[in-house]
Structure formats: C-alpha cells, structure tokens
Scaffold this active site. Structure first.
Site, PDB file in Angstrom:
ATOM      1  N   GLU A  49      -0.567  -9.585   1.045  1.00  0.00           N
ATOM      2  CA  GLU A  49      -1.920  -9.859   1.515  1.00  0.00           C
ATOM      3  C   GLU A  49      -2.859 -10.148   0.337  1.00  0.00           C
ATOM      4  O   GLU A  49      -3.718 -11.041   0.430  1.00  0.00           O
ATOM      5  CB  GLU A  49      -2.425  -8.706   2.376  1.00  0.00           C
ATOM      6  CG  GLU A  49      -1.681  -8.665   3.705  1.00  0.00           C
ATOM      7  CD  GLU A  49      -2.068  -7.516   4.603  1.00  0.00           C
ATOM      8  OE1 GLU A  49      -2.482  -7.780   5.739  1.00  0.00           O
ATOM      9  OE2 GLU A  49      -1.978  -6.354   4.148  1.00  0.00           O
ATOM     10  N   GLU A  54       5.945  -3.783   6.908  1.00  0.00           N
ATOM     11  CA  GLU A  54       5.382  -2.607   7.562  1.00  0.00           C
ATOM     12  C   GLU A  54       5.634  -2.593   9.063  1.00  0.00           C
ATOM     13  O   GLU A  54       5.627  -1.540   9.688  1.00  0.00           O
ATOM     14  CB  GLU A  54       3.890  -2.438   7.235  1.00  0.00           C
ATOM     15  CG  GLU A  54       3.011  -3.629   7.527  1.00  0.00           C
ATOM     16  CD  GLU A  54       2.838  -4.580   6.354  1.00  0.00           C
ATOM     17  OE1 GLU A  54       1.706  -4.949   6.052  1.00  0.00           O
ATOM     18  OE2 GLU A  54       3.852  -4.979   5.760  1.00  0.00           O
ATOM     19  N   ALA A  87       0.825  -1.204   0.000  1.00  0.00           N
ATOM     20  CA  ALA A  87       0.000   0.000   0.000  1.00  0.00           C
ATOM     21  C   ALA A  87       0.865   1.261   0.000  1.00  0.00           C
ATOM     22  O   ALA A  87       1.993   1.261   0.486  1.00  0.00           O
ATOM     23  CB  ALA A  87      -0.908   0.003   1.227  1.00  0.00           C
TER      24      ALA A  87
END
Length: 164
Positions: free
Chosen positions: A80, A100, A37
């Site tokens: 993911e 992350e 992301a």
C-alpha cells in the site's frame, strides 16, 4: 511499526519543504521493502501518531516525484505504501501482494482502491481476494510496477527520480 511510519512522514515532509530536493526514493532495509503492518498493533489500545492510510495519501499528494524501490517483498501495508508512490521499480526477485486476506483482514490503507485504479478491476480483485504473492515480472505485465531490474534497485530508483 509506528517508528517507521513516523520516520516516513517526517522524511517526506522535510523533502517536500526543501527546495533542493527534487524527488524522493522510498526503500526498505536489508533487501526487503516492507512485509506490512505489525498485526500485533491492531489489538493494542488507540495509539497516537501517524496511521498508514493518511501516510500513503501524503505520499500520493507529494508535489515531488516519489519512487518506490522494491526489493524482497512488498506485502500488505508495504504494498500500500508502494501504491501511494508515483513510480515503482522492483528487483526481479521481488514479490508483492495483500496477504492479510488469508487471516481474515482487508487491506486498510486504501490498497483496495489504488490497486484497481492502477491495474484494472479483474487483476486487482484476484490479488485482493486471494492474498497471493505476485512476482515482479507479473507485476510489470499487470502495470503494478514501472520497471523490473536485476541490479541495485535503489540506484535504479534514484536514476529514475533524477530523470523526472
């Protein structure tokens, strides 16, 4: 990005609705599956559109087989997305992980639930808590990917999808 998430959702919904489509392959562009992301989006005001978690659940619920063709990297949200797929094929040089955590964030699209179900709690905890990048050969041994190839990953994923 929001545009990528929307394109994935739209494509998957079209494929699910089209009886001529028998399986779906998800791949990245330019030799990379997904670096995850855009963290700059985390600080922006509430945005409209599809979120990563519901998209991964949509992939997982697809009645048609969904195969991830992992080239380069599948990190964070990219991993993911791959975890939501029914099968994963990785190029021998690919690397996967949930980095992350190294900046104080937890994986937010249910990777912390899907990964232990797939590879077991001890191995998943190592990946989740350290943020280390797993090479494709190790991912195969752990059961994170179903196949490792040295050839074109997308073509290998399409061959698998056609078999299914």
């Amino acid at each position: 990005s929001l545009a990528v998430l929307q394109a994935l959702e739209d494509g998957l919904k079209r494929a699910d609705a089209d009886p001529s489509v028998k399986a779906v392959t998800i791949c990245g562009e330019n030799g990379k599956f997904s670096a995850g992301a855009d963290i700059q989006g985390f600080s922006s005001p509430k945005r409209k559109g599809v979120a990563l978690g519901p998209l991964v659940s949509l992939i997982e619920r697809s009645e048609k087989p969904v195969v991830a063709a992992i080239e380069g990297i599948a990190l964070g949200g990219g991993l993911e997305v791959a975890l939501g797929c029914h099968y994963r094929i990785a190029h021998v040089q690919a690397r996967m992980g949930l980095p992350e955590v190294t900046i104080g964030l937890l994986p937010g699209a249910e990777g912390t639930q899907r990964l232990p179900r797939l590879i077991g709690v001890p191995a998943a905890l190592d990946i989740i808590t350290t943020g280390r990048h797993i090479p494709a050969t190790e991912a195969l041994k752990l059961g994170l990917v179903d196949e490792v190839v040295e050839e074109n990953t997308v073509e290998a994923a399409i061959r698998l999808a056609n078999k299914l």
